[in-house]
Design a protein around this motif. Structure first.
Motif, PDB file in Angstrom:
ATOM      1  N   MET A   1      18.899 -10.684   7.071  1.00  0.00           N
ATOM      2  CA  MET A   1      19.058  -9.475   6.307  1.00  0.00           C
ATOM      3  C   MET A   1      17.774  -9.212   5.527  1.00  0.00           C
ATOM      4  SD  MET A   1      21.944  -8.562   3.483  1.00  0.00           S
ATOM      5  CE  MET A   1      23.279  -8.202   4.585  1.00  0.00           C
ATOM      6  N   LYS A   2      17.333  -7.977   5.544  1.00  0.00           N
ATOM      7  CA  LYS A   2      16.110  -7.618   4.854  1.00  0.00           C
ATOM      8  C   LYS A   2      16.359  -7.467   3.358  1.00  0.00           C
ATOM      9  CE  LYS A   2      14.329  -4.885   8.669  1.00  0.00           C
ATOM     10  NZ  LYS A   2      13.923  -3.553   9.067  1.00  0.00           N
ATOM     11  N   ARG A   3      15.278  -7.551   2.639  1.00  0.00           N
ATOM     12  CA  ARG A   3      15.359  -7.409   1.182  1.00  0.00           C
ATOM     13  C   ARG A   3      15.801  -5.998   0.784  1.00  0.00           C
ATOM     14  NH1 ARG A   3      11.920  -9.571  -3.559  1.00  0.00           N
ATOM     15  NH2 ARG A   3      11.952  -7.794  -4.953  1.00  0.00           N
ATOM     16  N   ASP A   5      17.758  -4.014   2.486  1.00  0.00           N
ATOM     17  CA  ASP A   5      19.197  -3.899   2.732  1.00  0.00           C
ATOM     18  C   ASP A   5      19.993  -4.556   1.607  1.00  0.00           C
ATOM     19  OD1 ASP A   5      18.778  -2.552   5.080  1.00  0.00           O
ATOM     20  OD2 ASP A   5      19.002  -4.344   6.346  1.00  0.00           O
ATOM     21  N   LEU A   6      19.514  -5.691   1.142  1.00  0.00           N
ATOM     22  CA  LEU A   6      20.183  -6.388   0.049  1.00  0.00           C
ATOM     23  C   LEU A   6      20.170  -5.555  -1.237  1.00  0.00           C
ATOM     24  CD1 LEU A   6      21.605  -9.012  -0.688  1.00  0.00           C
ATOM     25  CD2 LEU A   6      19.393  -9.944  -1.340  1.00  0.00           C
ATOM     26  N   TYR A   9      22.731  -2.681  -0.871  1.00  0.00           N
ATOM     27  CA  TYR A   9      24.102  -3.143  -1.095  1.00  0.00           C
ATOM     28  C   TYR A   9      24.349  -3.452  -2.572  1.00  0.00           C
ATOM     29  CZ  TYR A   9      24.617  -3.514   3.950  1.00  0.00           C
ATOM     30  OH  TYR A   9      24.688  -3.242   5.293  1.00  0.00           O
ATOM     31  N   ALA A  10      23.362  -4.005  -3.242  1.00  0.00           N
ATOM     32  CA  ALA A  10      23.501  -4.305  -4.670  1.00  0.00           C
ATOM     33  C   ALA A  10      23.628  -3.015  -5.480  1.00  0.00           C
ATOM     34  CB  ALA A  10      22.314  -5.128  -5.158  1.00  0.00           C
TER      35      ALA A  10
END
Length: 153
Positions: A1-3, A5-6, A9-10
């Protein structure tokens, strides 16, 4: 998972938490008064004649339904529509001298904090979560609640 994308989501999780917090706070704020209007069966009902109003509350003579004696100096939350001499259908909050307005106007007035929370949450839902249809629905529901309370009082 890419940063990225993270982080996406956050951000969505944080905005979802803010929207849920706004709605929960609006519901909790409304329920304190709305429970006495919606669950009024078995509570003391009557009519309040408004004698005087202060900054936050209005007081007057309360005449209960039935054979109970009338009482003076009962209080009700002040709203724009309350005027001196007005006769209001009310229910007594158990164990207090506070009254809550009944009927359609009282029920809608009790849910005004939730209506405001729906309008605020619509901004978070539309702007932060990018869910425009849900945001418009929440805003319309909140706005209808606020407008309905205004016109029924």
């Amino acid at each position: 998972m890419k940063r990225t994308d993270l982080l996406l989501y956050a951000r969505r999780a944080a905005m979802g938490c803010v929207a849920i917090l706004l709605l929960a706070a609006g519901f909790w704020s409304s329920w304190g008064t709305a429970q006495h209007v919606l669950l009024a069966k078995g509570r003391e009902h009557g009519t309040l004649r408004v004698d005087r109003c202060g900054d936050q509350t209005c007081t007057g003579r309360y005449k209960p339904e039935g054979s109970l004696p009338a009482r003076g100096d009962m209080t009700i939350e002040k709203s724009v529509a309350v005027k001196k001499g007005a006769q209001l259908p009310v229910v007594v909050k158990p164990g207090s001298s506070e009254l809550v307005r009944t009927g359609a106007g009282g029920a809608l007035h009790a849910w005004v904090p939730l209506g405001g929370a729906l309008v605020l949450a619509a901004l978070v839902i539309g702007g932060g979560l990018r869910m425009t249809r849900l945001a418009w629905s929440a805003a319309a529901l909140g706005g209808a609640l606020l407008v309905g309370a205004f016109f029924t009082l």
